[in-house]
Write a protein that holds these residues in place. Structure first.
Motif, PDB file in Angstrom:
ATOM      1  N   UNK A 174       0.835  -1.210   0.000  1.00 51.39           N
ATOM      2  CA  UNK A 174       0.000   0.000   0.000  1.00 51.39           C
ATOM      3  C   UNK A 174       0.862   1.249   0.000  1.00 51.39           C
ATOM      4  N   UNK A 233       2.542   1.715  -3.299  1.00 47.83           N
ATOM      5  CA  UNK A 233       1.568   2.172  -4.275  1.00 47.83           C
ATOM      6  C   UNK A 233       1.303   3.667  -4.137  1.00 47.83           C
ATOM      7  N   UNK A 258       2.363   6.457  -6.918  1.00 42.23           N
ATOM      8  CA  UNK A 258       1.241   7.043  -7.640  1.00 42.23           C
ATOM      9  C   UNK A 258       1.188   8.555  -7.439  1.00 42.23           C
ATOM     10  N   UNK A 259       1.421   8.982  -6.165  1.00 44.95           N
ATOM     11  CA  UNK A 259       1.239  10.387  -5.856  1.00 44.95           C
ATOM     12  C   UNK A 259       2.462  11.221  -6.157  1.00 44.95           C
ATOM     13  N   UNK A 260       3.655  10.616  -6.024  1.00 45.02           N
ATOM     14  CA  UNK A 260       4.857  11.417  -6.197  1.00 45.02           C
ATOM     15  C   UNK A 260       5.440  11.264  -7.603  1.00 45.02           C
ATOM     16  N   UNK A 261       5.147  10.148  -8.264  1.00 53.37           N
ATOM     17  CA  UNK A 261       5.792   9.893  -9.549  1.00 53.37           C
ATOM     18  C   UNK A 261       4.751   9.613 -10.615  1.00 53.37           C
ATOM     19  N   UNK A 321       4.047   6.970 -12.415  1.00 55.10           N
ATOM     20  CA  UNK A 321       4.208   5.542 -12.635  1.00 55.10           C
ATOM     21  C   UNK A 321       2.833   4.884 -12.560  1.00 55.10           C
ATOM     22  N   UNK A 322       2.545   3.982 -13.486  1.00 56.82           N
ATOM     23  CA  UNK A 322       1.295   3.225 -13.399  1.00 56.82           C
ATOM     24  C   UNK A 322       1.501   2.085 -12.395  1.00 56.82           C
ATOM     25  N   UNK A 323       0.509   1.890 -11.537  1.00 53.91           N
ATOM     26  CA  UNK A 323       0.601   0.823 -10.550  1.00 53.91           C
ATOM     27  C   UNK A 323      -0.457  -0.227 -10.878  1.00 53.91           C
ATOM     28  N   UNK A 324      -0.017  -1.455 -11.119  1.00 57.10           N
ATOM     29  CA  UNK A 324      -0.973  -2.536 -11.317  1.00 57.10           C
ATOM     30  C   UNK A 324      -0.861  -3.482 -10.125  1.00 57.10           C
ATOM     31  N   UNK A 325      -1.985  -3.783  -9.511  1.00 56.85           N
ATOM     32  CA  UNK A 325      -1.970  -4.689  -8.377  1.00 56.85           C
ATOM     33  C   UNK A 325      -2.571  -6.012  -8.811  1.00 56.85           C
ATOM     34  N   UNK A 361      -4.334  13.103 -10.018  1.00 50.22           N
ATOM     35  CA  UNK A 361      -3.713  13.310  -8.710  1.00 50.22           C
ATOM     36  C   UNK A 361      -3.601  14.810  -8.507  1.00 50.22           C
ATOM     37  N   UNK A 373     -10.534  -5.722  -6.087  1.00 51.57           N
ATOM     38  CA  UNK A 373      -9.326  -6.430  -5.667  1.00 51.57           C
ATOM     39  C   UNK A 373      -9.644  -7.457  -4.594  1.00 51.57           C
ATOM     40  N   UNK A 402      -7.211  -7.824 -11.885  1.00 51.42           N
ATOM     41  CA  UNK A 402      -6.044  -6.976 -11.706  1.00 51.42           C
ATOM     42  C   UNK A 402      -6.485  -5.514 -11.848  1.00 51.42           C
ATOM     43  N   UNK A 403      -5.981  -4.679 -10.960  1.00 51.23           N
ATOM     44  CA  UNK A 403      -6.334  -3.262 -11.017  1.00 51.23           C
ATOM     45  C   UNK A 403      -5.096  -2.464 -11.373  1.00 51.23           C
ATOM     46  N   UNK A 404      -5.165  -1.719 -12.464  1.00 48.65           N
ATOM     47  CA  UNK A 404      -4.059  -0.838 -12.805  1.00 48.65           C
ATOM     48  C   UNK A 404      -4.543   0.597 -12.664  1.00 48.65           C
ATOM     49  N   UNK A 405      -3.794   1.387 -11.922  1.00 49.59           N
ATOM     50  CA  UNK A 405      -4.177   2.784 -11.741  1.00 49.59           C
ATOM     51  C   UNK A 405      -3.216   3.650 -12.551  1.00 49.59           C
ATOM     52  N   UNK A 406      -3.783   4.473 -13.442  1.00 47.47           N
ATOM     53  CA  UNK A 406      -2.942   5.315 -14.285  1.00 47.47           C
ATOM     54  C   UNK A 406      -3.041   6.744 -13.771  1.00 47.47           C
ATOM     55  N   UNK A 407      -1.966   7.269 -13.208  1.00 51.37           N
ATOM     56  CA  UNK A 407      -2.052   8.615 -12.623  1.00 51.37           C
ATOM     57  C   UNK A 407      -1.964   9.706 -13.687  1.00 51.37           C
ATOM     58  N   UNK A 439      -1.129  13.662 -13.291  1.00 54.24           N
ATOM     59  CA  UNK A 439      -0.788  14.657 -12.274  1.00 54.24           C
ATOM     60  C   UNK A 439      -1.223  16.046 -12.712  1.00 54.24           C
TER      61      UNK A 439
END
Lengths: 608, 608
Positions: free
Chosen positions: A585, A588, A592-595, A597-601, B570, B592, B598-603, B605
């Motif tokens: 977490x 993630x 997500x918040x600082x960069x 980058x896509x996060x896939x879980x 974001x 999830x 699978x969950x991918x989050x695309x930020x 900014x």
């Protein structure tokens, strides 16, 4: 589980199409929207006498002209709000009227003032009602705060169930209170007319009084006008009425004005003829009731319904606050969540926030909210003044047919409201100064919020931005803690998407672990590149994000997109989560918040 | 921001390699590990007299033989724990000893009992110390809870800074207290020997007393042995000692035993010769000090250091709790997080949990924790009994050279501890019964946690499971709320991965909106399939998850994997988040945790 409890408390969800059925008729509207105004009869006349007693009991006859003044103000307000209802049939009251006619900032002052005021309404009236109850049962006195909170929760749940249901529940006590006071006033007047009340209890009207001054009279007048709080509620709540909403709202408003006028003048008259002197322990209404009936059933009936209506007065806040919030949210001055209708079609976020905020006030003031009353009254008269001034300008600008009497009504209302507001500042500055601090802050917050929403809108709108960059390839980074099914599962997923590169990353705390891991990995997944990072400070996030940053910078040069694919096992029961490290977490939200980058879980569900 | 505050409070992070420097020498160890035991001198002798006064002041001479009994028990415990330290040089005390020799459940009873006990130690001693301070400054008495909480926070931060730093800070007050009592006892004994103290203040030893019974004597003995709590702390904390750890720990233990014996017997002797009668308002130590010095500097010095050491006694809990937790966590009976070393190499999770739990107790009991003392004493004597019985069995089984005297020492210790435990149950059942309820519950929880960890391990291990299914293709679902840059960005990402299918999903609340959206989409993204769902109940999650379920079921038949790709903007500042709908979070956790998606989050900014 949660769903079942919720359903039990507030009922089954309603379809959006059922909205019409949630609208209320005049009888019920009068009950839920006028409880605040009507309940003030229980303390308004007393406030006048409390000021006059500082000069002496001989000054009590002044309560009659002062009450006449209050009635005059009431008439002006009612007439004025009647005009507002027809002019702004979609509701919004002081906020909409001031915004439209005087400009955004006066509108926000009126809106912010009322928003805070409704919270004060709930806190003050529930505390007052609780006090009335625990005065009757002194053993409960230590639990004032708890009892008040229970009432707030009760009202919150009731309102979450929907407008019609709360109206049905609350109609009885409100009408019982009106009935009780009608009987009291009727019997009292009859006694006076038949000469049962001795003539020497009161000084005749016009008796000269030593020491009386205009200042004291104005102060008594301002105190008495605190009985007029709640008058604006109906104009905020027009959307809750059955069609034709404005007509029904206007009739309800007139009805409320009439009731308020009768009850208020009745109580003032009886107090005068009975020669009632305000006492700390016994309320004026209670003295009148005892004088009229003795301590029999009627006395307790009056006391009981009075306590009840003091608590229910809070409900006016529940009806008006969410609708005012909707108006502010539509204009983007407060968070959008206030626009969402809940399961029962009420604006549940507004209702819940109101409940929480008033519980906070009750706890903070230990349910002793009396000294909030002047603040609360000022918070009403500021928007009164603004909205009527707005109406004045409206008539002046538009000059529709027959505008002169309308203009006169609003001008009168504006003037008196302004005088009352000034009286509060002049005579009770120590209790109301804080409004001068928090109103500007609230208005500032409103503007900040709006500015943010507009900035977001600008940035999201498709027409405004540079042409999008093409993504030329994909790099996937898989953080691995060990060689397990979860990791296996995740690697298979990453492979199935055929990215240009997959990098597995392991963070180790010891040099030997690191070496061992590398050797084992070589055997297990020879085709996937493994990077091992050494952590000096026992942190996984630190080395990992540094590595991701490096990869991301390089990827950016080639227009590649980096995705961090996180293996996550999902325990079977919720409580199991506290037994496991939640570092995924942390990773993630940081990435997500600082960069960028896509996060896939990738979930791996445990079966036991 | 957070990082800076943290660094200010607890100091810069330490590298794992710096662990050795955090170990402490004997002088400092004695200070931080014996404060609990030494502080009990401040109330132990008083407890004996309080029981004896129920028979009469003539019975006070019994305090001498009872103190001898306590000293005997102390000697047995110290000798026994010395043997435990050498036999189990990695620490763990009662838990490890009982588990190894008596079995898992007795070990868990001992461990659980001590775990709770250290929390009680902190709550009880901080409350007692606070009380001592506010007795001196009565105006502060209303703020007992707040002051106690501040002390707990202070100790928590101090311990988070690391063992060496807390040892350095705490060594002075502990040694000052010892010094103060040494002077008191020295001067007192000198006065007695020089005949300055009248002979008639005390009944001679052996005076027959009417009404004395074995029950009362045993009760007085049990009360007096509450002074022995804290003796086990050193055996839990061996890993904190400088090498050779066991030797240093054993020497520290002997030193503590000697100090405790001298102080305890000194205070009992002075109380006897001065004929001190326990009073509600003035402690026995305070009476002795006043008798010896009058109300001069020395009196206040003794009172001050006593108050201080009562608070610092809590620190023993801070030293021992995290290490015991590590032992339990290594065996998987409590969450793994207790194994993690923090920035300053202490087991910070244990320290923080201990602080929070004791703050909870202090608030729950309004800082009046006196009636927790018997519970706390039982919680110590249960593990005493178990660990010594364990040692008995160890000698019997292993029979090393010269085991007989060791066996005798432990048998004596076990017997006396058992008797004391029973005495608590017999004489103070109403205050200690709750341990019979919560100990089984704690042991049950320990087992549940272990079972879970083992089940997880089994399921993750690569050898145990069916061969993995190949992923033959990918379907991506993109929930879209509008046609914006965020969505554009997300769609470009999804396309770059070339899945077999991309489906955009829009949830609408009105039929017209739906149609309009479809038309616009057709123009904007003609190559991506759009599915629009109508929501009757104004919920986005409901229709969306139903749709995802349908797709997932179909995908499963063909061994396709479904990925939901969530567009998320974001905001630039954290507080902006409350202004936006957090439905993507809701969607994410639902899919999830409840489904195999699978969950991918695309930020995306925002820049302002």
């Amino acid at each position: 589980m949660f769903t079942n409890i919720k359903r039990l408390l507030i009922g089954r969800p309603l379809k959006s199409a059922e909205l019409g059925e949630q609208k209320i008729n005049k009888t019920k509207a009068l009950a839920i929207l006028s409880s605040d105004a009507l309940s003030s009869v229980a303390y308004g006349p007393e406030q006048i006498l409390i000021v006059l007693i500082t000069v002496g009991a001989a000054a009590f006859w002044y309560s009659i002209p002062i009450a006449a003044g209050v009635l005059f103000l009431l008439t002006a307000l009612i007439m004025s709000y009647r005009q507002i209802i027809y002019a702004y049939p979609h509701g919004g009251g002081a906020y909409v009227v001031s915004k439209t006619n005087l400009g955004v900032n006066p509108g926000l002052v009126a809106g912010g003032s009322l928003l805070v005021d409704y919270i004060l309404t709930v806190a003050v009236s529930v505390s007052a009602g609780t006090d009335a109850i625990t005065s009757a049962f002194p053993t409960l006195h230590d639990y004032n705060v708890e009892i008040a909170i229970v009432f707030v929760i009760f009202l919150t749940v009731l309102n979450l169930r929907g407008v019609t249901e709360s109206a049905s529940v609350l109609a009885y006590p409100v009408y019982l209170f009106v009935l009780a006071l009608f009987i009291l006033i009727g019997v009292g007047i009859f006694n006076i007319l038949t000469g049962d009340v001795p003539q020497d209890l009161h000084a005749p009207i016009g008796t000269p009084v030593a020491g009386i001054s205009l200042f004291i009279l104005l102060r008594a007048f301002a105190s008495g006008s605190s009985a007029l709080t709640g008058v604006e509620a109906i104009s905020n709540a027009i959307p809750n009425f059955k069609d034709p909403a404005p007509v029904n709202a206007a009739r309800t408003l007139m009805m409320m004005g009439a009731l308020l006028a009768i009850l208020f003048s009745g109580i003032v008259t009886l107090a005068y003829f009975y020669g009632i002197v305000p006492k700390a322990e016994v309320t004026v209404v209670s003295q009148i009731a005892e004088e009229t009936f003795g301590r029999n059933f009627m006395y307790f009936f009056i006391q009981g319904t009075t306590a009840l209506i003091l608590i229910l007065a809070a409900n006016t806040g529940y009806s008006a606050f969410p609708l005012l919030a909707v108006n502010l949210a539509k204009d983007k001055f407060i968070p959008r969540m206030f626009l969402v209708r809940g399961d029962r079609l009420g604006y549940s976020n507004g209702i819940i926030i109101l409940g929480l905020a008033s519980i906070f006030l009750i706890v903070a003031f230990h349910a002793e909210t009396e000294h909030l009353i002047p603040l609360y009254a000022v918070g009403v008269f500021v928007p009164f003044t603004l909205s009527q001034t707005g109406m004045m300008l409206k008539w002046l600008r538009e000059k529709p047919e027959g505008w002169v009497p309308k203009f006169i009504i609003n001008t009168t209302g504006a003037l008196i409201s302004f005088i009352v507001t000034m009286m509060f500042f002049l005579t009770k500055f120590s209790q109301v100064w804080s409004i001068l601090v928090f109103l500007p802050i609230i208005v500032l917050i409103f503007h900040r919020i709006k500015k943010h929403y507009e900035a977001v809108g600008d940035q999201l709108r498709l027409t405004t931005c540079e042409p999008a960059l093409e993504i030329k390839g994909n790099v996937m980074i898989v953080p691995v803690a060990g060689m397990t099914h979860v990791v296996d599962n995740t690697l298979r997923y990453a492979k199935s998407l055929n990215p240009d590169q997959i990098i597995a990353v392991n963070v180790s705390f010891g040099r030997e672990d690191q070496k061992k891991f590398e050797e084992k990995w070589e055997q297990w997944q020879p085709d996937i590149r493994l990077v091992t990072l050494h952590s000096y400070y026992r942190s996984i996030l630190g080395p990992l994000t540094k590595f991701v940053d490096t990869v991301a910078n390089k990827a950016k040069e080639n227009d590649y997109q980096v995705t961090v694919v996180i293996p996550q096992f999902i325990p079977k029961k919720g409580w199991h989560n506290i037994l496991h490290n939640q570092s995924s977490l942390l990773i993630r939200s940081y990435l997500l918040y600082k960069r960028d980058i896509v996060i896939a879980t990738v979930p791996f569900h445990l079966k036991k």
